[in-house]
Scaffold this active site. Sequence first.
Site, PDB file in Angstrom:
ATOM      1  N   ALA A 105      87.431   6.594   2.635  1.00  0.00           N
ATOM      2  CA  ALA A 105      86.467   7.690   2.548  1.00  0.00           C
ATOM      3  C   ALA A 105      85.856   7.731   1.158  1.00  0.00           C
ATOM      4  CB  ALA A 105      87.143   9.023   2.864  1.00  0.00           C
ATOM      5  N   ASP A 106      84.640   8.238   1.083  1.00  0.00           N
ATOM      6  CA  ASP A 106      83.972   8.414  -0.200  1.00  0.00           C
ATOM      7  C   ASP A 106      83.036   9.613  -0.085  1.00  0.00           C
ATOM      8  OD1 ASP A 106      83.360   7.398  -2.943  1.00  0.00           O
ATOM      9  OD2 ASP A 106      81.340   7.259  -2.092  1.00  0.00           O
TER      10      ASP A 106
END
EC number: 3.6.1.9
Length: 192
Positions: free
Chosen positions: A65-66
Site C-alpha cells: 500500500a502507498d
Amino acid sequence: MFILASASPRRRALLRQIGARFVSITPAVDEVKDAERPRDAVICNALMKARKVAEEYPEHAVLGADTAVVLNGQSFGKPKDAAEARYMLAQLEGRQHTVLTGIAWIVDGREYTDAAETIVRFAPMTEAEIAAYVALGEPMGKAGAYAIQGRAAIYIEEMHGSFSNVVGLPLHAVATLARKAGITMEGGDESA
C-alpha cells in the site's frame, strides 16, 4: 495468512481491527513521485513494495500500500522534518484535498491493484495552531503531515469516502480486492 509489505503501525492496527491474519515485513524500495498522475504513482509504489516482498516469499499472498495527500496536483508524502510538516499543513488548512491510497495484492505471481480516494476538508488553522500541532510530533511519518485518527481530527470539517483510507489503508477496497484475488483475510492476528 498473508504478508503486509509495510512498517506502518496504522496499517497494522487497521488490519488487526478486522481480524486479519498477517505478518508485517518492511521492503526497501525507492518510491516514485508523479505529480501529473498521483493515482498511478500510489498504485506503482504499492506494487513495488508488494513485489519486493513477494520475491523473497513467493509462497505467500502479499499486500502493498502507498498513501499520498494531493492538493491541486501537488502530492504530499511524509514530511522529512518539522519545517516541511508546517509547510504542508499551511497548504492544507482551510482547503479541500484528496487522500489517495494505492493497494496491490500479489498472489501466486498474479497482481491485483486498485486505489481508493477520499475527499477531506481541513478547517482553517492559525500559524500558532500549526506550530503547536507539529510540536506534538504527530505529523511525522504521516502523509500530508496529519493523523485524522489523532489530534488532527478537530481540524477535519468534512470527509467524503473511506475513513480508513485517510488513516492509511482503505479496508473495504483491500477486502474487495482480496476476494477478487481469492484471499481470505480473517482469522486472528499473528503480526510481528
